[in-house]
Design a protein around this motif. Structure first.
Motif, PDB file in Angstrom:
ATOM      1  N   TYR A  75     -34.892  -2.746  -8.863  1.00 16.08           N
ATOM      2  CA  TYR A  75     -33.748  -3.575  -8.270  1.00 16.08           C
ATOM      3  C   TYR A  75     -34.469  -4.907  -7.403  1.00 16.08           C
ATOM      4  N   GLU A  76     -35.502  -4.780  -6.986  1.00 22.66           N
ATOM      5  CA  GLU A  76     -36.319  -5.984  -6.282  1.00 22.66           C
ATOM      6  C   GLU A  76     -36.705  -7.109  -7.251  1.00 22.66           C
ATOM      7  N   VAL A  77     -37.143  -6.446  -8.379  1.00 21.35           N
ATOM      8  CA  VAL A  77     -37.660  -7.286  -9.637  1.00 21.35           C
ATOM      9  C   VAL A  77     -36.653  -8.182 -10.142  1.00 21.35           C
ATOM     10  N   SER A  78     -35.718  -7.137 -10.617  1.00 27.11           N
ATOM     11  CA  SER A  78     -34.840  -7.586 -11.689  1.00 27.11           C
ATOM     12  C   SER A  78     -33.398  -7.880 -11.266  1.00 27.11           C
ATOM     13  N   TYR A  79     -32.957  -7.571  -9.982  1.00 30.88           N
ATOM     14  CA  TYR A  79     -31.302  -7.757  -9.671  1.00 30.88           C
ATOM     15  C   TYR A  79     -31.032  -9.272  -9.208  1.00 30.88           C
ATOM     16  N   LEU A  80     -30.243  -9.766 -10.140  1.00 36.57           N
ATOM     17  CA  LEU A  80     -29.635 -11.256 -10.124  1.00 36.57           C
ATOM     18  C   LEU A  80     -28.119 -11.220  -9.479  1.00 36.57           C
ATOM     19  N   THR A  81     -27.946 -12.204  -8.838  1.00 37.68           N
ATOM     20  CA  THR A  81     -26.479 -12.411  -8.635  1.00 37.68           C
ATOM     21  C   THR A  81     -26.054 -13.749  -9.309  1.00 37.68           C
ATOM     22  N   GLY A  82     -24.775 -14.083  -9.491  1.00 33.83           N
ATOM     23  CA  GLY A  82     -24.295 -15.355 -10.208  1.00 33.83           C
ATOM     24  C   GLY A  82     -23.159 -15.068 -11.175  1.00 33.83           C
ATOM     25  N   SER A  83     -23.161 -15.757 -12.081  1.00 41.84           N
ATOM     26  CA  SER A  83     -22.118 -15.488 -13.010  1.00 41.84           C
ATOM     27  C   SER A  83     -22.956 -15.529 -14.407  1.00 41.84           C
ATOM     28  N   PHE A  84     -22.671 -14.113 -15.055  1.00 39.86           N
ATOM     29  CA  PHE A  84     -23.610 -13.870 -16.365  1.00 39.86           C
ATOM     30  C   PHE A  84     -22.839 -13.472 -17.394  1.00 39.86           C
ATOM     31  N   THR A  85     -22.817 -14.060 -18.556  1.00 45.46           N
ATOM     32  CA  THR A  85     -21.782 -13.560 -19.680  1.00 45.46           C
ATOM     33  C   THR A  85     -22.836 -12.364 -20.345  1.00 45.46           C
ATOM     34  N   LEU A  86     -22.268 -11.127 -20.477  1.00 43.75           N
ATOM     35  CA  LEU A  86     -23.037 -10.007 -21.062  1.00 43.75           C
ATOM     36  C   LEU A  86     -22.915  -9.937 -22.624  1.00 43.75           C
ATOM     37  N   ARG A  87     -23.375  -9.196 -23.388  1.00 43.79           N
ATOM     38  CA  ARG A  87     -23.307  -8.978 -24.866  1.00 43.79           C
ATOM     39  C   ARG A  87     -21.898  -8.577 -25.219  1.00 43.79           C
ATOM     40  N   SER A  88     -21.166  -7.936 -24.309  1.00 42.09           N
ATOM     41  CA  SER A  88     -19.772  -7.442 -24.683  1.00 42.09           C
ATOM     42  C   SER A  88     -19.018  -8.591 -24.326  1.00 42.09           C
ATOM     43  N   GLY A  89     -19.193  -9.672 -23.779  1.00 42.34           N
ATOM     44  CA  GLY A  89     -18.376 -10.857 -23.519  1.00 42.34           C
ATOM     45  C   GLY A  89     -17.805 -10.839 -22.222  1.00 42.34           C
ATOM     46  N   LYS A  90     -17.880  -9.840 -21.452  1.00 41.41           N
ATOM     47  CA  LYS A  90     -17.558  -9.478 -20.049  1.00 41.41           C
ATOM     48  C   LYS A  90     -18.384 -10.663 -19.242  1.00 41.41           C
ATOM     49  N   VAL A  91     -17.769 -11.165 -18.221  1.00 44.15           N
ATOM     50  CA  VAL A  91     -18.497 -11.951 -17.366  1.00 44.15           C
ATOM     51  C   VAL A  91     -19.018 -11.211 -16.015  1.00 44.15           C
ATOM     52  N   ALA A  92     -19.966 -11.042 -15.718  1.00 41.14           N
ATOM     53  CA  ALA A  92     -20.490  -9.904 -14.630  1.00 41.14           C
ATOM     54  C   ALA A  92     -21.142 -10.922 -13.285  1.00 41.14           C
ATOM     55  N   ASN A  93     -20.870 -10.453 -12.034  1.00 41.72           N
ATOM     56  CA  ASN A  93     -21.366 -11.240 -11.019  1.00 41.72           C
ATOM     57  C   ASN A  93     -22.770 -10.671 -10.789  1.00 41.72           C
ATOM     58  N   GLU A  94     -23.462  -9.850 -11.305  1.00 40.79           N
ATOM     59  CA  GLU A  94     -24.657  -9.284 -11.065  1.00 40.79           C
ATOM     60  C   GLU A  94     -25.165  -8.755 -12.486  1.00 40.79           C
ATOM     61  N   TYR A  95     -26.556  -8.968 -12.396  1.00 40.10           N
ATOM     62  CA  TYR A  95     -27.236  -8.758 -13.582  1.00 40.10           C
ATOM     63  C   TYR A  95     -28.709  -8.174 -13.342  1.00 40.10           C
ATOM     64  N   PHE A  96     -29.095  -7.383 -14.317  1.00 37.08           N
ATOM     65  CA  PHE A  96     -30.259  -6.870 -14.318  1.00 37.08           C
ATOM     66  C   PHE A  96     -31.303  -7.260 -15.216  1.00 37.08           C
ATOM     67  N   ASP A  97     -32.122  -8.082 -14.819  1.00 37.19           N
ATOM     68  CA  ASP A  97     -32.899  -9.005 -15.925  1.00 37.19           C
ATOM     69  C   ASP A  97     -34.160  -8.002 -16.555  1.00 37.19           C
ATOM     70  N   LYS A  98     -33.848  -7.411 -17.514  1.00 41.60           N
ATOM     71  CA  LYS A  98     -34.835  -6.375 -18.041  1.00 41.60           C
ATOM     72  C   LYS A  98     -36.087  -7.079 -18.301  1.00 41.60           C
ATOM     73  N   TYR A  99     -36.081  -8.470 -18.698  1.00 43.52           N
ATOM     74  CA  TYR A  99     -37.546  -8.790 -18.941  1.00 43.52           C
ATOM     75  C   TYR A  99     -38.527  -8.879 -17.738  1.00 43.52           C
ATOM     76  N   GLN A 100     -37.772  -8.874 -16.598  1.00 46.73           N
ATOM     77  CA  GLN A 100     -38.603  -8.661 -15.281  1.00 46.73           C
ATOM     78  C   GLN A 100     -39.377  -7.349 -14.951  1.00 46.73           C
ATOM     79  N   PHE A 101     -38.571  -6.355 -15.679  1.00 48.28           N
ATOM     80  CA  PHE A 101     -39.183  -4.996 -15.313  1.00 48.28           C
ATOM     81  C   PHE A 101     -40.034  -4.680 -16.808  1.00 48.28           C
ATOM     82  N   CYS A 102     -39.556  -5.305 -17.655  1.00 45.17           N
ATOM     83  CA  CYS A 102     -40.469  -4.995 -19.200  1.00 45.17           C
ATOM     84  C   CYS A 102     -41.609  -5.653 -19.459  1.00 45.17           C
ATOM     85  N   CYS A 103     -41.751  -6.858 -18.580  1.00 41.94           N
ATOM     86  CA  CYS A 103     -43.031  -7.583 -18.714  1.00 41.94           C
ATOM     87  C   CYS A 103     -44.004  -7.419 -17.514  1.00 41.94           C
TER      88      CYS A 103
END
Length: 182
Positions: free
Chosen positions: A22-50
């Protein structure tokens, strides 16, 4: 510079791991997901995968979730690839890298690495929302002869993937659910 193993502090407690992700990957804002849905929170997988220590901690806890009888780990492009590589290392199971679509050059394959034809494969993904890409990739891999009845992810965002996947005969296994992260 110290060697990696000298600095490594593997996180073995699930609650601590959830907190760190959560600390390293949780972001807030406006994010379009692969499904096309718009979310106001996002988990940036690259922050935990890298992060090598965090990725190692995640995958060590995922190994026990691999269903019995699994013969191939099928990591989905792009987020599932670093996870499947390390999961393959720790489990001793071979890996396949699954593209979103077959490349148009070279071998023109959808799946690279270990062959999936006639083998029980486990889909490996990073963050799952609706499960749409897993459904697409599973259909394609089944056409290649893979036997698939489960998918394993780091985070289930709890936005319908369990039900969507169940409708096509796939059980979603997750290390963490959205409710675990705060």
């Amino acid at each position: 510079m110290k060697a990696f193993h000298e600095e490594t502090k593997i996180i073995t407690n699930k609650r601590e791991l959830a907190k760190k992700i959560y600390e390293v990957s949780y972001l807030t804002g406006s994010f379009t997901l692969r499904s096309g849905k718009v979310a106001n929170e996002y988990f940036d997988k690259y922050q935990f995968c890298c992060d090598p220590v965090l990725l190692d901690s995640i995958v060590r806890q995922m190994v026990d979730r691999i269903p019995s009888g699994t013969e191939v780990l099928a990591g989905l492009e792009l987020g599932g690839i670093p996870i499947v590589v390390l999961l393959s290392y720790y489990s001793g199971l071979p890996a396949a890298f699954v593209r979103k679509e077959a490349k148009k050059y070279g071998t023109a394959r959808l799946s690279e690495g270990t062959q999936v034809n006639g083998r029980k494969a486990l889909i490996v993904e990073d963050v799952v929302t609706s499960g749409g890409q897993i459904v697409i990739s599973t259909r394609q891999l089944r056409q290649l002869g893979a036997q698939i009845d489960s998918a394993l992810c780091v985070i289930d965002r709890q936005e319908g993937a369990v039900e969507t996947l169940a409708s096509v005969g796939i059980t979603l296994l997750s290390l963490l659910k959205r409710d675990d992260l705060s």
